[in-house]
Design an enzyme around this catalytic site. Structure first.
Site, PDB file in Angstrom:
ATOM      1  CB  CYS A  62      -1.015  -0.043   1.139  1.00  0.00           C
ATOM      2  SG  CYS A  62      -2.495   0.898   0.710  1.00  0.00           S
TER       3      CYS A  62
ATOM      4  CG  HIS B 230      -3.635  -3.543   2.961  1.00  0.00           C
ATOM      5  ND1 HIS B 230      -2.704  -3.094   3.867  1.00  0.00           N
ATOM      6  CD2 HIS B 230      -4.245  -2.433   2.475  1.00  0.00           C
ATOM      7  CE1 HIS B 230      -2.746  -1.776   3.935  1.00  0.00           C
ATOM      8  NE2 HIS B 230      -3.677  -1.352   3.099  1.00  0.00           N
TER       9      HIS B 230
ATOM     10  CD  GLU C 161      -1.442  -6.298   4.898  1.00  0.00           C
ATOM     11  OE1 GLU C 161      -1.107  -6.572   3.730  1.00  0.00           O
ATOM     12  OE2 GLU C 161      -1.608  -5.127   5.303  1.00  0.00           O
TER      13      GLU C 161
END
Ligand code: GLN
Length: 531
Positions: free
Chosen positions: A380, A506, A508
């Site tokens: 990001c 993102h 994650e």
């Protein structure tokens, strides 16, 4: 009909209610039940999206674009469920909904009160997912600590639901048993007080989970059972474990899931083996080689980058390594110390973030990684820093910047989109949630994903400025992932380098314990190769 499990905490905060809730979910899933887990937070913010990470740790984002508490990340990583905005609720949203109804005239003629209007709203939200018919169990974690003024309406709602649902609802209370060194004793008094507090709200906990640094003997457990009106088998201890992943196994060993089922009159059956989960723990415990990852960010706080830390850790385990993550504060990086600060890292993650503070250090770290061919993953804001660094040092636009940092920059390689320009409300208005992305055929990312069409979760306002695409590509930075509808650039890569990838999204948020995200797997693998 769905059954309800309520998880509350007493004595102190940070006891790990999120991990316990996730573990309960995991153990019930292993028995073949369909579960979901939701978090009700007593603060007034509509969502944690506007909170500083120092207040609240990471902000987790669901597929449908809700900014939520980081505990939802644990729920997804442990159980592989997909949460949505229905899994996250705050006092602010409850009140907003009641006040909107009042203005519409839904309660015409009535005085609107905490009881019954706020409590009814809480109850209907608690039951919302249960009424879809998709789940056997709804696990509801209540944020905060028993006794807080703002928790009271939630406890009243639970009291009513327990009364209405009878055997179909179970209350689990998590407390802390401190160890007093001078007396060499564990103390159960705070637990007794916390249960008394629950009783004063009219809730008798069915199961107690005692967080403790030292083992509690049966005598202690019996004492707690006797003073708190709880069956001995329902006094469970949660000792400090080498890792959070051992918690479900430890809970199963003590029969937490069996106790829940018995309380609800459900046949217990055989204890599931938890095979893949145990295998993961074994892999983790037997890995000896270390891969070193530097996390370049500005929030010096372990919860601020929770999902990234977890993703790196899982990916390292699946690559048969232990990960040593070093936080590198980008605010303190400069030309003179960059090499010494980053030396010895096998890979660098350039972290997400907002605002000016610390960005020049991130840009220096990107430059170091690019020039020294260190595997580098920009996420990001981290991706945006990769783009700015390339513009300044390769394309020669020394004043290149993001509009977020410099509104007047002549080289706005990261820019604001038309639809974001006239936003007046800060809350919930970023590009949020899952969007599609098409990967360039034969690119490295396409082979990493094993797929050319992916969906990933976003949380940002600014974007790569497409005006510069050709210049970037002709100089070696490729825009290998694009949104199929808007054509926005979602992934940049320098293919000549060992591993240099930036994602506007993102990844994650989609990485789980048993299925780490392919980008994290590939990044960690390359960091290991570099050693
Ligand atoms: N501040 C950047 C933006 O809004 C990046 C946000 C982030 O890293 N999540 O676009």
């Amino acid at each position: 009909m769905a059954k309800y499990i309520f998880v509350t905490g007493g004595v102190v905060s940070s006891l790990g209610k999120g991990i316990i809730s996730s573990s309960i979910g995991k153990l019930l899933q292993a028995r073949g039940f369909k579960i979901t887990i939701q978090k009700f937070d007593p603060y007034i913010n509509i969502d944690p999206g506007t909170l500083n990470p120092y207040e609240h740790g990471e902000c987790y984002v669901t597929v449908d674009g809700m900014e939520t508490d980081l505990d939802l990340g644990h729920y997804e990583r442990f159980t592989e469920i997909q949460t949505t905005r229905a899994n996250s609720m705050t006092t602010g949203r409850i009140y907003k909904s009641v006040i909107d109804k009042e203005r519409r005239g839904d309660y015409l003629g009535k005085t609107i009160q905490v009881v019954p209007h706020i409590t009814d709203e809480i109850k209907s939200n608690i039951k919302y997912l249960g009424e879809t018919g998709d789940y056997d169990f709804i696990i509801t974690e209540i944020g905060g600590t028993i006794g807080d003024i703002e928790s009271a309406p939630f406890l009243e709602a639970i009291r009513q639901l327990k009364w209405e649902l009878g055997h179909d609802a179970v209350s689990i209370h998590l407390t802390y048993v401190p160890y007093l060194k001078a007396a060499d004793e564990l103390k159960t008094k705070p637990t007794q007080h916390s249960v008394k507090e629950m009783l004063s709200y009219g809730i008798q906990p069915d199961i107690l989970i005692l967080r403790t640094e030292k083992h509690l003997d049966d005598h202690m457990r019996m004492k707690v059972a006797g003073f708190c009106n709880v069956d001995l088998e329902c006094v469970i201890q949660s000792e400090d474990m080498p890792s959070i992943y051992e918690v479900p196994v430890n809970m199963q060993r003590q029969g937490l899931d069996a106790a829940i089922l018995r309380k609800m009159g459900i046949p217990v059956g055989e204890t599931p083996a938890l095979g893949p989960w145990r295998k993961f723990i074994e892999l983790r415990n037997t890995a000896t080689d270390i891969v070193r990852i530097g996390l370049v960010g500005k929030y010096d706080l372990q919860d601020a980058y929770k999902s990234i830390n977890e993703s790196l850790s899982h990916a390292a385990t699946h690559n048969h390594h232990k990960v040593k993550i070093t936080f590198i504060n980008s605010e303190f990086l400069d030309e003179s110390n960059i090499a010494s600060q980053l030396a010895g890292q096998d890979g660098l993650v350039i972290c997400p973030g907002f605002g000016q503070r610390g960005i020049e250090g991130k840009i220096l770290a990107v430059r170091y990684a690019r020039e020294n061919n260190v595997p580098c993953f920009g996420i990001c804001l981290g991706m945006q820093m990769m783009v700015i660094e390339f513009a300044r040092n390769v394309l020669g636009y020394t004043d290149a910047n993001s509009r977020e940092m410099d509104e007047k920059t002549p080289h706005n390689v990261i820019d604001i989109m038309e639809d974001q320009k006239n936003i007046s409300n800060m809350g919930g208005t970023m590009r949020l949630g899952a969007y599609g992305c098409t990967l360039r055929k034969d690119s490295r990312v396409a082979s990493i994903y094993g797929n050319e069409n992916i969906r990933e979760r976003h949380r940002h306002r600014y974007e790569f400025n497409n005006k510069y695409i050709d210049e970037y590509e002709s100089h070696g930075m490729q825009c290998v992932g694009r949104n199929p509808e808007s054509d926005l650039v979602e992934i940049v890569e320098i293919p000549e380098l060992r591993w240099f990838v930036g994602t506007q999204f993102h990844p994650e948020y989609q990485s789980t314990v048993l299925h780490p995200h392919p980008l994290f797997m590939s990044f960690v693998k390359e960091a290991i190769n570099k050693k």
